[in-house]
Design a protein around this motif. Structure first.
Motif, PDB file in Angstrom:
ATOM      1  N   VAL A  98       0.932  -1.218  -0.016  1.00  0.00           N
ATOM      2  CA  VAL A  98      -0.053  -0.159   0.121  1.00  0.00           C
ATOM      3  C   VAL A  98       0.834   1.268  -0.142  1.00  0.00           C
ATOM      4  O   VAL A  98       0.405   2.370  -0.605  1.00  0.00           O
ATOM      5  N   GLY A  99       2.036   1.203   0.475  1.00  0.00           N
ATOM      6  CA  GLY A  99       2.862   2.312   0.678  1.00  0.00           C
ATOM      7  C   GLY A  99       3.638   2.680  -0.685  1.00  0.00           C
ATOM      8  O   GLY A  99       3.401   3.783  -0.867  1.00  0.00           O
ATOM      9  N   LEU A 100       3.871   1.634  -1.471  1.00  0.00           N
ATOM     10  CA  LEU A 100       4.171   1.987  -2.848  1.00  0.00           C
ATOM     11  C   LEU A 100       3.174   2.547  -3.624  1.00  0.00           C
ATOM     12  O   LEU A 100       3.393   3.727  -4.535  1.00  0.00           O
ATOM     13  N   ILE A 101       1.693   2.155  -3.378  1.00  0.00           N
ATOM     14  CA  ILE A 101       0.761   2.864  -4.116  1.00  0.00           C
ATOM     15  C   ILE A 101       0.498   4.170  -3.765  1.00  0.00           C
ATOM     16  O   ILE A 101       0.393   5.287  -4.515  1.00  0.00           O
ATOM     17  N   TYR A 102       0.417   4.419  -2.431  1.00  0.00           N
ATOM     18  CA  TYR A 102       0.559   5.707  -1.935  1.00  0.00           C
ATOM     19  C   TYR A 102       1.591   6.851  -2.281  1.00  0.00           C
ATOM     20  O   TYR A 102       1.559   7.906  -2.135  1.00  0.00           O
TER      21      TYR A 102
END
Length: 301
Positions: A176-180
């Motif tokens: 999720v951190g990569l997406i955000y």
């Protein structure tokens, strides 16, 4: 600089409050599945408390626009990490989550990283870029989005295995951190195209850029994936790891894409880069598996 720091602090309060409210609402909901995004969105839309959390997060995004207009992306991301301290407090008071000693020490290190980044901003006059070449931007963002989705899918497969150890959710949070992180670059780009004196007049320029479309795709996918992860794992672990990954990606990729120069002064450069390295070190030292039974407010492992 003062307005940028103030906007970052406001964004941190809104983000922390929003995540805690969402986590509280998720505790009483049927299990969400990233494989069924439509059902997940319908379930979320039926929870007033979750909607309040989502509104708080949306206001945090608005505050982040102001941050990116006044501070370089590397400094902005360092300041936004300070919200992890508040999140840890709120998750303990509101959700009853009890972080481990290692996780508390990790937040303390992030606090030190924040101080280093703020110190690197003192009496600085760094150039703030408004846009990035589309080719470079997409070359950085599209593979990152794909990596995030692949990592999340792999974490889902591992979670379905029998006799597995209870997971802390680090893999979910990294995905999720990569997406955000991509979303942060999109917010940076949108903020650069907005004219504060003529907001409506700047809309065509925004729509002609790739930023709103990146923001839309990461917003929808990040929403479903983050809520699934939050429901299953502790907010006091998911959000710090997600924020750290997003921060590091935004600093590295944003500095390249937007061609924002790092401080020329050796001490400022050491403080800026040192804060980033400390944040990344925290991520690498966090445990991957739970060592205790989650509290009733927590979610299934």
């Amino acid at each position: 600089m003062v307005w940028g720091v103030a906007a970052a602090l406001v964004a941190n309060v809104l983000y922390s409050t929003g995540f805690v409210l969402e986590k509280r609402a998720l505790a009483g909901m049927p299990p969400l599945s990233a494989a069924r995004p439509g059902r997940a969105l319908l379930l979320l839309a039926g929870r007033p408390l979750w909607i309040c959390g989502a509104v708080a997060l949306a206001l945090g995004f608005a505050a982040q626009l102001a941050v990116y207009r006044t501070l370089p992306i590397a400094a902005a991301q360092g300041l936004l990490l300070s919200g992890l301290v508040l999140l840890l407090v709120l998750s303990s008071l509101v959700l009853g989550e009890r972080p481990s000693g290692r996780e508390r020490r990790a937040v303390a290190v992030i606090g030190l990283a924040l101080v280093m980044v703020v110190a690197s901003l003192y009496e600085t006059s760094e150039e703030i870029s408004r846009t990035a070449p589309t080719g470079i931007l997409l070359a950085l963002c599209l593979p990152t989005l794909a990596a995030g989705l692949v990592l999340y899918t792999a974490a889902e497969r591992r979670a379905r295995r029998r006799h597995r150890q209870p997971t802390t959710g680090v893999a979910y949070a990294v995905a999720v951190g990569l997406i955000y992180g991509v979303s942060s670059l999109a917010i940076k780009g949108v903020s650069g195209h907005l004219d504060t004196e003529d907001l409506m007049g700047s809309v065509p320029a925004v729509l002609a850029s790739p930023y709103p479309y990146l923001l839309l795709s990461t917003g929808v996918s990040g929403l479903v994936l983050s809520q699934t992860a939050l429901q299953r794992c502790r907010a006091s672990l998911i959000v710090p790891v997600c924020s750290t990954v997003s921060c590091v990606f935004s600093i590295v990729s944003g500095t390249i894409a937007f061609d924002e120069p790092l401080p020329e002064d050796p001490l400022r450069l050491l403080l800026r880069l040192g804060g980033t390295v400390l944040a990344l070190t925290v991520l690498l030292t966090l445990p991957r598996h739970e060592t205790h039974t989650p509290t009733p407010e927590g979610t299934r492992s």
